[in-house]
Write a protein that holds these residues in place. Structure first.
Motif, PDB file in Angstrom:
ATOM      1  N   ALA A  29       0.589  -1.550   0.061  1.00 36.65           N
ATOM      2  CA  ALA A  29       0.030   0.077  -0.126  1.00 36.65           C
ATOM      3  C   ALA A  29       1.151   1.135   0.202  1.00 36.65           C
ATOM      4  O   ALA A  29       1.888   1.389   1.166  1.00 36.65           O
ATOM      5  N   ARG A  30       0.163   2.345  -1.119  1.00 41.23           N
ATOM      6  CA  ARG A  30       1.351   3.137  -0.739  1.00 41.23           C
ATOM      7  C   ARG A  30       0.137   5.195  -1.290  1.00 41.23           C
ATOM      8  O   ARG A  30      -0.383   4.744  -2.472  1.00 41.23           O
ATOM      9  N   ASN A  31       0.242   5.117  -0.928  1.00 45.81           N
ATOM     10  CA  ASN A  31      -0.604   6.800  -0.980  1.00 45.81           C
ATOM     11  C   ASN A  31      -1.744   6.568  -0.538  1.00 45.81           C
ATOM     12  O   ASN A  31      -1.892   6.091  -0.040  1.00 45.81           O
ATOM     13  N   ASP A  32      -2.885   6.997  -1.765  1.00 44.59           N
ATOM     14  CA  ASP A  32      -3.957   6.162  -0.815  1.00 44.59           C
ATOM     15  C   ASP A  32      -4.214   4.604  -1.971  1.00 44.59           C
ATOM     16  O   ASP A  32      -5.527   4.398  -2.218  1.00 44.59           O
ATOM     17  N   GLN A  33      -3.187   3.967  -2.459  1.00 43.47           N
ATOM     18  CA  GLN A  33      -3.962   2.848  -3.260  1.00 43.47           C
ATOM     19  C   GLN A  33      -3.477   1.709  -2.054  1.00 43.47           C
ATOM     20  O   GLN A  33      -2.363   1.903  -0.870  1.00 43.47           O
ATOM     21  N   GLU A  34      -4.609   0.559  -2.424  1.00 41.46           N
ATOM     22  CA  GLU A  34      -4.489  -0.621  -1.452  1.00 41.46           C
ATOM     23  C   GLU A  34      -3.323  -1.245  -2.067  1.00 41.46           C
ATOM     24  O   GLU A  34      -3.130  -1.581  -2.903  1.00 41.46           O
ATOM     25  N   ALA A  35      -2.952  -2.173  -1.085  1.00 40.03           N
ATOM     26  CA  ALA A  35      -1.786  -3.398  -1.767  1.00 40.03           C
ATOM     27  C   ALA A  35      -2.466  -4.037  -2.402  1.00 40.03           C
ATOM     28  O   ALA A  35      -4.000  -4.326  -2.641  1.00 40.03           O
ATOM     29  N   TYR A  36      -2.224  -4.582  -3.152  1.00 38.77           N
ATOM     30  CA  TYR A  36      -1.974  -5.990  -4.287  1.00 38.77           C
ATOM     31  C   TYR A  36      -1.458  -6.665  -5.207  1.00 38.77           C
ATOM     32  O   TYR A  36      -0.178  -6.697  -4.959  1.00 38.77           O
ATOM     33  N   HIS A  37      -2.054  -7.657  -5.547  1.00 39.29           N
ATOM     34  CA  HIS A  37      -0.869  -8.833  -5.930  1.00 39.29           C
ATOM     35  C   HIS A  37      -0.297  -8.710  -7.090  1.00 39.29           C
ATOM     36  O   HIS A  37      -1.413  -7.846  -8.043  1.00 39.29           O
ATOM     37  N   LEU A  38       0.465  -8.284  -7.793  1.00 41.50           N
ATOM     38  CA  LEU A  38       1.570  -7.936  -8.587  1.00 41.50           C
ATOM     39  C   LEU A  38       1.178  -9.073 -10.192  1.00 41.50           C
ATOM     40  O   LEU A  38       2.033 -10.834  -8.708  1.00 41.50           O
ATOM     41  N   VAL A  39       1.066  -9.338 -10.611  1.00 42.36           N
ATOM     42  CA  VAL A  39       1.614 -10.977 -11.665  1.00 42.36           C
ATOM     43  C   VAL A  39       2.048 -10.456 -12.643  1.00 42.36           C
ATOM     44  O   VAL A  39       1.639  -8.981 -13.348  1.00 42.36           O
ATOM     45  N   ILE A  40       3.436 -10.449 -13.357  1.00 37.91           N
ATOM     46  CA  ILE A  40       4.123 -10.109 -14.353  1.00 37.91           C
ATOM     47  C   ILE A  40       4.410 -11.233 -15.715  1.00 37.91           C
ATOM     48  O   ILE A  40       4.298 -12.352 -15.574  1.00 37.91           O
ATOM     49  N   GLY A  41       3.345 -10.136 -17.163  1.00 43.81           N
ATOM     50  CA  GLY A  41       3.139 -10.955 -18.325  1.00 43.81           C
ATOM     51  C   GLY A  41       4.061 -11.608 -18.997  1.00 43.81           C
ATOM     52  O   GLY A  41       5.785 -11.129 -18.603  1.00 43.81           O
ATOM     53  N   ALA A  42       4.481 -12.958 -19.805  1.00 41.39           N
ATOM     54  CA  ALA A  42       5.789 -12.697 -20.774  1.00 41.39           C
ATOM     55  C   ALA A  42       5.854 -11.220 -21.988  1.00 41.39           C
ATOM     56  O   ALA A  42       4.968 -10.246 -21.638  1.00 41.39           O
ATOM     57  N   GLU A  43       6.959 -11.659 -21.853  1.00 41.91           N
ATOM     58  CA  GLU A  43       7.722 -10.454 -22.781  1.00 41.91           C
ATOM     59  C   GLU A  43       7.366 -10.330 -24.219  1.00 41.91           C
ATOM     60  O   GLU A  43       6.956 -11.562 -24.794  1.00 41.91           O
ATOM     61  N   LEU A  44       6.990  -9.129 -24.733  1.00 43.65           N
ATOM     62  CA  LEU A  44       6.276  -8.573 -25.621  1.00 43.65           C
ATOM     63  C   LEU A  44       7.039  -8.164 -27.294  1.00 43.65           C
ATOM     64  O   LEU A  44       6.754  -8.153 -28.166  1.00 43.65           O
ATOM     65  N   GLY A  45       8.693  -7.906 -26.747  1.00 44.14           N
ATOM     66  CA  GLY A  45       8.830  -7.670 -27.521  1.00 44.14           C
ATOM     67  C   GLY A  45      10.304  -5.769 -27.037  1.00 44.14           C
ATOM     68  O   GLY A  45      10.006  -5.929 -25.782  1.00 44.14           O
ATOM     69  N   ARG A  46      10.520  -5.441 -27.594  1.00 45.00           N
ATOM     70  CA  ARG A  46      11.138  -3.868 -27.964  1.00 45.00           C
ATOM     71  C   ARG A  46      10.384  -3.145 -28.498  1.00 45.00           C
ATOM     72  O   ARG A  46      10.239  -3.395 -29.708  1.00 45.00           O
ATOM     73  N   PHE A  47      10.200  -1.919 -27.861  1.00 43.34           N
ATOM     74  CA  PHE A  47       8.748  -1.427 -28.217  1.00 43.34           C
ATOM     75  C   PHE A  47       9.929   0.678 -27.540  1.00 43.34           C
ATOM     76  O   PHE A  47      10.462   0.752 -26.672  1.00 43.34           O
ATOM     77  N   GLU A  48      10.190   1.597 -28.451  1.00 43.19           N
ATOM     78  CA  GLU A  48      10.058   2.761 -28.354  1.00 43.19           C
ATOM     79  C   GLU A  48       9.139   3.248 -26.980  1.00 43.19           C
ATOM     80  O   GLU A  48       7.945   2.813 -26.753  1.00 43.19           O
ATOM     81  N   TRP A  49       9.995   3.727 -25.583  1.00 35.42           N
ATOM     82  CA  TRP A  49       8.906   4.720 -24.827  1.00 35.42           C
ATOM     83  C   TRP A  49       7.677   5.908 -25.515  1.00 35.42           C
ATOM     84  O   TRP A  49       6.320   5.238 -25.362  1.00 35.42           O
ATOM     85  N   GLY A  50       8.387   6.275 -25.813  1.00 35.39           N
ATOM     86  CA  GLY A  50       7.591   7.222 -26.590  1.00 35.39           C
ATOM     87  C   GLY A  50       8.142   8.270 -27.547  1.00 35.39           C
ATOM     88  O   GLY A  50       9.537   8.161 -27.026  1.00 35.39           O
ATOM     89  N   PRO A  51       6.973   9.454 -27.666  1.00 37.40           N
ATOM     90  CA  PRO A  51       7.594  10.280 -28.663  1.00 37.40           C
ATOM     91  C   PRO A  51       9.282  11.503 -27.855  1.00 37.40           C
ATOM     92  O   PRO A  51       8.316  11.552 -26.367  1.00 37.40           O
ATOM     93  N   TYR A  52      10.013  11.648 -28.702  1.00 33.48           N
ATOM     94  CA  TYR A  52      11.258  12.460 -27.303  1.00 33.48           C
ATOM     95  C   TYR A  52      10.924  13.815 -27.222  1.00 33.48           C
ATOM     96  O   TYR A  52      10.091  14.697 -28.424  1.00 33.48           O
ATOM     97  N   GLU A  53      11.244  14.207 -25.993  1.00 30.57           N
ATOM     98  CA  GLU A  53      11.069  15.711 -26.356  1.00 30.57           C
ATOM     99  C   GLU A  53       9.741  16.558 -26.283  1.00 30.57           C
ATOM    100  O   GLU A  53       9.771  17.159 -26.236  1.00 30.57           O
TER     101      GLU A  53
END
Length: 158
Positions: A29-53
């Motif tokens: 739990a952090r700030n106003d979020q309750e604690a939760y279970h985290l599931v991590i999925g399979a790698e989807l490949g490589r991608f750019e994050w998004g527009p630079y600048e």
């Protein structure tokens, strides 16, 4: 099988049957979020994050779900779009994890070497936070680089 049994997690690092990936433990739990279970999925490949600048609408270091929703709505963010489009085991609620969620997954999964993975947390108009699994190194990287995307989903703690 009843609903409670379906939400009983396996050991950390094991595939959680029917939940779309590997059980990565509990995000606290952090700030106003309750604690939760985290599931991590399979790698989807490589991608750019998004527009630079470009100052992106992904400001949270802890809430990847809200970051991903904002990035998908803005449109030009390949890593977030890939994570949000991911489906596994009938679930379509995956997202690009925030920097703290990636770090929490590393703390729990430790030696799994998933390589450099994007978070949904912007560092600046030119960079976003990343994590090197295997050693737990957090840094920022240029948004125009192509890095791995490992989507996550969250489940309530019953």
């Amino acid at each position: 099988m009843n609903a409670r049994a379906q939400l009983t997690p396996p050991a950390i690092g094991q595939v959680w049957p029917g939940q779309g990936g590997i059980y990565a433990g509990i995000a606290p739990a952090r700030n106003d979020q309750e604690a939760y279970h985290l599931v991590i999925g399979a790698e989807l490949g490589r991608f750019e994050w998004g527009p630079y600048e470009v100052d992106a609408p992904a400001k949270s270091l802890i809430d990847g779900l809200s970051n991903t929703k904002a990035l998908v709505e803005a449109g030009e963010y390949p890593a977030a779009n890939a994570a949000a489009a991911h489906q596994a085991d009938g679930h379509s609620d995956f997202y690009l994890p925030a920097a703290a969620e990636l770090y929490e997954a590393w703390l729990n999964l430790g030696s799994n070497d998933f390589g450099w993975c994007w978070s949904s947390s912007q560092r600046s108009a030119n960079g976003a936070f990343v994590l090197l699994f295997g050693v737990g190194l957090q840094s920022s990287n240029g948004k125009h680089d192509e890095l791995r995307v490992r989507p996550v989903r969250r489940l309530p703690i019953q």
